[in-house]
Design a protein around this motif. Structure first.
Motif, PDB file in Angstrom:
ATOM      1  N   THR A   1       0.919  -1.128  -0.174  1.00  0.00           N
ATOM      2  CA  THR A   1       0.002  -0.022   0.104  1.00  0.00           C
ATOM      3  C   THR A   1       0.734   1.365   0.075  1.00  0.00           C
ATOM      4  OG1 THR A   1      -1.752  -1.075   1.294  1.00  0.00           O
ATOM      5  CG2 THR A   1      -1.640   1.073   1.242  1.00  0.00           C
ATOM      6  N   TYR A   2       2.023   1.015   0.714  1.00  0.00           N
ATOM      7  CA  TYR A   2       3.025   2.405   0.895  1.00  0.00           C
ATOM      8  C   TYR A   2       3.530   2.582  -0.408  1.00  0.00           C
ATOM      9  CZ  TYR A   2       6.881   5.224   2.085  1.00  0.00           C
ATOM     10  OH  TYR A   2       7.919   6.152   2.254  1.00  0.00           O
ATOM     11  N   HIS A   3       4.053   1.628  -0.954  1.00  0.00           N
ATOM     12  CA  HIS A   3       4.543   1.693  -2.449  1.00  0.00           C
ATOM     13  C   HIS A   3       3.626   2.110  -3.445  1.00  0.00           C
ATOM     14  CE1 HIS A   3       8.094  -1.207  -1.689  1.00  0.00           C
ATOM     15  NE2 HIS A   3       8.216  -0.115  -0.938  1.00  0.00           N
ATOM     16  N   GLY A   4       2.403   1.562  -3.526  1.00  0.00           N
ATOM     17  CA  GLY A   4       1.476   2.047  -4.383  1.00  0.00           C
ATOM     18  C   GLY A   4       1.100   3.510  -4.461  1.00  0.00           C
ATOM     19  N   GLU A   5       0.795   3.937  -2.934  1.00  0.00           N
ATOM     20  CA  GLU A   5       0.401   5.323  -2.733  1.00  0.00           C
ATOM     21  C   GLU A   5       1.624   6.588  -2.997  1.00  0.00           C
ATOM     22  OE1 GLU A   5      -2.442   4.595   1.003  1.00  0.00           O
ATOM     23  OE2 GLU A   5      -0.419   4.980   1.574  1.00  0.00           O
ATOM     24  N   GLN A   6       2.761   5.921  -2.875  1.00  0.00           N
ATOM     25  CA  GLN A   6       3.893   6.893  -3.052  1.00  0.00           C
ATOM     26  C   GLN A   6       4.233   6.721  -4.738  1.00  0.00           C
ATOM     27  OE1 GLN A   6       5.246   8.808  -0.687  1.00  0.00           O
ATOM     28  NE2 GLN A   6       3.789   7.732   0.423  1.00  0.00           N
ATOM     29  N   GLY A   7       3.505   6.184  -5.459  1.00  0.00           N
ATOM     30  CA  GLY A   7       3.700   6.022  -6.895  1.00  0.00           C
ATOM     31  C   GLY A   7       5.020   5.041  -7.445  1.00  0.00           C
ATOM     32  N   TYR A   8       5.508   4.341  -6.320  1.00  0.00           N
ATOM     33  CA  TYR A   8       6.623   3.376  -6.677  1.00  0.00           C
ATOM     34  C   TYR A   8       6.261   2.491  -7.592  1.00  0.00           C
ATOM     35  CZ  TYR A   8       8.762   5.711  -2.702  1.00  0.00           C
ATOM     36  OH  TYR A   8       9.341   6.417  -1.485  1.00  0.00           O
ATOM     37  N   ARG A   9       7.047   1.800  -8.384  1.00  0.00           N
ATOM     38  CA  ARG A   9       6.985   0.641  -9.261  1.00  0.00           C
ATOM     39  C   ARG A   9       6.657  -0.601  -8.157  1.00  0.00           C
ATOM     40  NH1 ARG A   9       5.935   1.719 -14.481  1.00  0.00           N
ATOM     41  NH2 ARG A   9       7.184   3.429 -15.093  1.00  0.00           N
ATOM     42  N   GLU A  10       5.920  -1.405  -8.808  1.00  0.00           N
ATOM     43  CA  GLU A  10       5.573  -2.649  -7.991  1.00  0.00           C
ATOM     44  C   GLU A  10       6.865  -3.442  -7.959  1.00  0.00           C
ATOM     45  OE1 GLU A  10       2.388  -4.848  -9.662  1.00  0.00           O
ATOM     46  OE2 GLU A  10       2.503  -6.340  -8.035  1.00  0.00           O
ATOM     47  N   LEU A  11       7.031  -3.957  -6.738  1.00  0.00           N
ATOM     48  CA  LEU A  11       8.083  -5.072  -6.538  1.00  0.00           C
ATOM     49  C   LEU A  11       8.060  -6.209  -7.264  1.00  0.00           C
ATOM     50  CD1 LEU A  11       9.186  -4.453  -2.869  1.00  0.00           C
ATOM     51  CD2 LEU A  11      10.384  -3.457  -5.124  1.00  0.00           C
ATOM     52  N   ASN A  12       8.587  -6.954  -7.831  1.00  0.00           N
ATOM     53  CA  ASN A  12       8.534  -8.412  -8.171  1.00  0.00           C
ATOM     54  C   ASN A  12       8.771  -9.324  -7.121  1.00  0.00           C
ATOM     55  OD1 ASN A  12      11.358  -8.728  -8.187  1.00  0.00           O
ATOM     56  ND2 ASN A  12      11.328  -8.073 -10.558  1.00  0.00           N
ATOM     57  N   GLU A  13       8.739 -10.653  -7.411  1.00  0.00           N
ATOM     58  CA  GLU A  13       8.845 -11.581  -6.323  1.00  0.00           C
ATOM     59  C   GLU A  13      10.361 -11.543  -5.952  1.00  0.00           C
ATOM     60  OE1 GLU A  13       6.350 -15.246  -6.822  1.00  0.00           O
ATOM     61  OE2 GLU A  13       6.182 -14.316  -8.634  1.00  0.00           O
ATOM     62  N   ILE A  14      11.336 -11.486  -6.766  1.00  0.00           N
ATOM     63  CA  ILE A  14      12.607 -11.523  -6.351  1.00  0.00           C
ATOM     64  C   ILE A  14      12.856 -10.417  -5.419  1.00  0.00           C
ATOM     65  CG2 ILE A  14      14.891 -11.354  -7.270  1.00  0.00           C
ATOM     66  CD1 ILE A  14      13.967 -12.762  -9.776  1.00  0.00           C
ATOM     67  N   ASP A  15      12.616  -9.084  -5.634  1.00  0.00           N
ATOM     68  CA  ASP A  15      12.794  -7.877  -5.003  1.00  0.00           C
ATOM     69  C   ASP A  15      11.985  -7.966  -3.738  1.00  0.00           C
ATOM     70  OD1 ASP A  15      14.398  -6.830  -6.954  1.00  0.00           O
ATOM     71  OD2 ASP A  15      12.914  -5.657  -7.797  1.00  0.00           O
ATOM     72  N   LEU A  16      10.966  -8.612  -3.631  1.00  0.00           N
ATOM     73  CA  LEU A  16      10.237  -8.771  -2.379  1.00  0.00           C
ATOM     74  C   LEU A  16      11.046  -9.976  -1.291  1.00  0.00           C
ATOM     75  CD1 LEU A  16       7.993  -7.711  -0.783  1.00  0.00           C
ATOM     76  CD2 LEU A  16       6.591  -9.734  -1.528  1.00  0.00           C
ATOM     77  N   GLY A  17      11.551 -10.853  -2.184  1.00  0.00           N
ATOM     78  CA  GLY A  17      12.432 -11.989  -1.407  1.00  0.00           C
ATOM     79  C   GLY A  17      13.606 -11.190  -0.898  1.00  0.00           C
ATOM     80  N   LYS A  18      14.146 -10.455  -1.409  1.00  0.00           N
ATOM     81  CA  LYS A  18      15.225  -9.691  -0.963  1.00  0.00           C
ATOM     82  C   LYS A  18      15.019  -8.841   0.389  1.00  0.00           C
ATOM     83  CE  LYS A  18      17.630  -9.036  -5.206  1.00  0.00           C
ATOM     84  NZ  LYS A  18      18.297  -8.174  -6.258  1.00  0.00           N
ATOM     85  N   ARG A  19      13.773  -8.600   0.567  1.00  0.00           N
ATOM     86  CA  ARG A  19      13.332  -7.925   1.858  1.00  0.00           C
ATOM     87  C   ARG A  19      12.662  -8.878   2.716  1.00  0.00           C
ATOM     88  NH1 ARG A  19      12.455  -4.013  -2.201  1.00  0.00           N
ATOM     89  NH2 ARG A  19      12.908  -1.809  -1.281  1.00  0.00           N
ATOM     90  N   GLY A  20      12.672 -10.191   2.412  1.00  0.00           N
ATOM     91  CA  GLY A  20      12.178 -11.199   3.322  1.00  0.00           C
ATOM     92  C   GLY A  20      10.637 -11.968   3.091  1.00  0.00           C
TER      93      GLY A  20
END
Length: 114
Positions: free
Chosen positions: A39-58
Motif C-alpha cells: 500500500t505504501y509503495h502504491g500510494e507513493q507512486g513507486y513501481r511494484e516489486l517483483n517476487e525476487i525484489d520482495l524476497g530480498k526484503r524477506g
C-alpha cells in the motif's frame, strides 16, 4: 581520479546498505507487514516489486507476495484517483501509468482479478 573512485565506493556501499529504502519500509518488511508495504509503495507512486525484489526484503512465499500485490493495487488506485498526469522533478517525461487508455497497463484491477 580519486574523486571518481570515492564516488564509486560510495555508490557501492549505499547499494549494500539498502539506502533506497526508508526506515518505514525497512520496519514494515522486518515486521512482515507485506500488505502495508505494498500500500505504501502504491500510494507513493513507486513501481511494484517483483517476487525476487520482495524476497530480498524477506517475503519468500507466494502468499506474502500476493499480500504485497493486494496492498500495492489498493495504494496504486488511491495514488491514481483524480490524477490527470504523472511527472517527476527529475524526469518530467515519466510514464503516466494512471491513464485509463493504456490497455496493456499492469495496474488494471479487472485484469488481475481484483
Amino acid at each position: 581520479m580519486a574523486r571518481l573512485l570515492g564516488l564509486c565506493l560510495l555508490g557501492i556501499s549505499l547499494t549494500f546498505l539498502g539506502a533506497c529504502s526508508s526506515q518505514h519500509e525497512i520496519d514494515l518488511a522486518k515486521n512482515k507487514q507485506w500488505e502495508e508495504l505494498g500500500t505504501y509503495h502504491g500510494e507513493q507512486g513507486y513501481r511494484e516489486l517483483n517476487e525476487i525484489d520482495l524476497g530480498k526484503r524477506g517475503g519468500f512465499s507466494d502468499v506474502e507476495y500476493e499480500e504485497y500485490r493486494a496492498g500495492y493495487l489498493k495504494g496504486r488506485f488511491d495514488y491514481c484517483a483524480g490524477k490527470k498526469t504523472v511527472g517527476t522533478v527529475i524526469n518530467p517525461g515519466y510514464p503516466n501509468d494512471c491513464q485509463d487508455s493504456q490497455s496493456s497497463s499492469s495496474y488494471g484491477l479487472a485484469e488481475r482479478g481484483y
